[in-house]
Write a protein that holds these residues in place. Structure first.
Motif, short mmCIF file in Angstrom:
data_model
loop_
_atom_site.label_atom_id
_atom_site.label_comp_id
_atom_site.label_asym_id
_atom_site.label_seq_id
_atom_site.Cartn_x
_atom_site.Cartn_y
_atom_site.Cartn_z
N UNK A 42 0.83 -1.21 0.00
CA UNK A 42 0.00 0.00 0.00
C UNK A 42 0.87 1.26 0.00
N UNK A 43 1.92 1.26 0.82
CA UNK A 43 2.82 2.41 0.88
C UNK A 43 3.51 2.63 -0.46
N UNK A 44 3.95 1.54 -1.07
CA UNK A 44 4.65 1.63 -2.36
C UNK A 44 3.72 2.19 -3.43
N UNK A 48 4.06 5.83 -5.26
CA UNK A 48 4.12 5.91 -6.72
C UNK A 48 3.12 6.94 -7.25
N UNK A 49 1.92 6.91 -6.73
CA UNK A 49 0.88 7.83 -7.19
C UNK A 49 1.18 9.27 -6.76
N UNK A 50 1.62 9.44 -5.52
CA UNK A 50 1.82 10.78 -4.97
C UNK A 50 3.19 11.37 -5.29
N UNK A 51 4.05 10.56 -5.90
CA UNK A 51 5.40 11.04 -6.28
C UNK A 51 6.23 11.47 -5.08
N UNK A 52 5.97 10.87 -3.93
CA UNK A 52 6.77 11.13 -2.73
C UNK A 52 6.60 9.96 -1.77
N UNK A 53 7.48 9.87 -0.81
CA UNK A 53 7.42 8.76 0.15
C UNK A 53 6.20 8.91 1.05
N UNK A 60 -2.67 9.82 3.09
CA UNK A 60 -2.70 9.05 1.84
C UNK A 60 -2.59 7.55 2.10
N UNK A 61 -1.86 7.18 3.17
CA UNK A 61 -1.74 5.77 3.51
C UNK A 61 -3.09 5.22 3.96
N UNK A 62 -3.83 6.03 4.71
CA UNK A 62 -5.17 5.62 5.14
C UNK A 62 -6.08 5.42 3.93
N UNK A 63 -5.96 6.32 2.95
CA UNK A 63 -6.74 6.20 1.72
C UNK A 63 -6.37 4.91 0.99
N UNK A 64 -5.06 4.62 0.94
CA UNK A 64 -4.58 3.41 0.26
C UNK A 64 -5.10 2.15 0.96
N UNK A 65 -5.12 2.17 2.29
CA UNK A 65 -5.61 1.00 3.04
C UNK A 65 -7.09 0.77 2.77
N UNK A 66 -7.86 1.86 2.74
CA UNK A 66 -9.29 1.74 2.42
C UNK A 66 -9.46 1.19 1.00
N UNK A 67 -8.59 1.62 0.09
CA UNK A 67 -8.65 1.12 -1.27
C UNK A 67 -8.35 -0.36 -1.34
N UNK A 68 -7.36 -0.82 -0.57
CA UNK A 68 -7.01 -2.24 -0.53
C UNK A 68 -8.19 -3.06 0.02
N UNK A 69 -8.81 -2.53 1.07
CA UNK A 69 -9.98 -3.22 1.64
C UNK A 69 -11.12 -3.27 0.63
N UNK A 89 -4.90 -0.93 -8.90
CA UNK A 89 -5.77 -0.05 -9.68
C UNK A 89 -6.77 0.67 -8.78
N UNK A 90 -7.39 -0.06 -7.86
CA UNK A 90 -8.38 0.54 -6.97
C UNK A 90 -7.72 1.58 -6.07
N UNK A 91 -6.56 1.25 -5.52
CA UNK A 91 -5.85 2.20 -4.65
C UNK A 91 -5.52 3.48 -5.41
N UNK A 92 -5.04 3.33 -6.65
CA UNK A 92 -4.71 4.50 -7.45
C UNK A 92 -5.93 5.39 -7.67
N UNK A 93 -7.05 4.76 -7.97
CA UNK A 93 -8.26 5.54 -8.21
C UNK A 93 -8.68 6.33 -6.97
N UNK A 94 -8.63 5.66 -5.82
CA UNK A 94 -9.04 6.33 -4.60
C UNK A 94 -8.09 7.47 -4.25
N UNK A 95 -6.80 7.27 -4.49
CA UNK A 95 -5.84 8.32 -4.21
C UNK A 95 -6.01 9.50 -5.16
N UNK A 96 -6.28 9.20 -6.42
CA UNK A 96 -6.51 10.27 -7.40
C UNK A 96 -7.76 11.05 -7.03
#
Length: 247
Positions: A42-44, A48-53, A60-69, A89-96
């Motif tokens: 999820x962090x990786x 990648x999407x946010x262009x920063x660590x 954003x990590x919380x958003x990614x975790x919700x996307x994974x779920x 794909x789902x994580x990217x969409x939610x982050x975008x």
């Protein structure tokens, strides 16, 4: 269970897709283990999407975790696509979506702190063009990923983009008819189940539902199947191309 997930030591047939199905069915232990074991993934993806660590302290990590779920809840093993590809794909969409909402909320981006020599007024600049460029880049990448997933889904029915290009209806009326038939199949649990299990159209059942000949259905069989797969997918960007066709 957790060590098995982390080290990949589960039984040969019990891959991550099957574990996702167990979690989807309500196995809380498997769900929690999957979320914990795939935190680095999820962090990786978020980085990648946010262009920063991104780490666990970032929103954003919380958003990614919700996307994974969400990916666990929506994943269908029958699609044969890699679960992690689907989750990515789902994580990217939610982050975008998150980035867009944040950009809209902060209509102006504060960039410059006033120096002693400058006016005490804060300096703001509009960064609309940068936001637009970033969004377009992300959409292009998402479309590319959706095309890859769609290609994999079509392959399960022995279909390719090249074949679809050749067999797509040339006349507007024929295309609309084929699209209409595809919608009937996509919206019927019984007809779609038949297609998914047998990898062929339920032509006999369709004959009694539509006012077109069996020959017409068979002629556009590949195109109809391709549209059904698209309609019953999560390919948001690809669906934009056929919005005008949907009844």
């Amino acid at each position: 269970m957790l060590l098995s997930i982390i080290h990949g030591l589960f039984k040969p047939k019990q891959d991550i897709g099957e574990l996702a199905q167990l979690a989807k069915a309500g196995n809380e232990e498997v769900l929690n283990d999957l979320l914990f074991a795939h935190a680095p993934f999820m962090k990786k993806t978020a980085s990648f999407v946010c262009k920063r660590t991104i780490d666990e302290h970032d929103e954003e990590f919380s958003v990614a975790m919700h996307g994974f779920h969400e990916a666990i809840q929506r994943y269908k093993a029958s699609e044969k696509a890699s679960f992690l590809t689907f989750a990515h794909l789902i994580i990217k969409r939610r982050l975008i979506d998150f980035i867009r909402n944040e950009s809209a909320r902060k209509e102006r981006v504060y960039l410059i702190e006033p120096s002693n020599e400058e006016s005490s007024n804060q300096h703001y600049i509009f960064d609309e063009q940068s936001i637009h460029t970033y969004s377009e880049t992300q959409r292009a990448q998402s479309r590319k990923e959706e095309l890859l997933l769609y290609k994999q889904a079509l392959a399960n029915f022995n279909l390719t983009f090249e074949e679809l290009t050749k067999c797509s209806p040339k006349h507007e009326d024929s295309r609309k008819t084929a699209f209409y038939i595809a919608q009937i199949v996509a919206q019927s649990e019984e007809l779609y189940s038949y297609l998914d299990n047998n990898k062929k159209l339920p032509i006999k059942q369709l004959e009694s539902l539509v006012e077109v000949s069996r020959k017409t259905i068979e002629r556009h069989r590949k195109y109809i199947i391709a549209v059904v797969i698209l309609l019953n997918s999560d390919y948001t960007y690809l669906k934009d191309y056929v919005k005008g066709e949907i009844i």
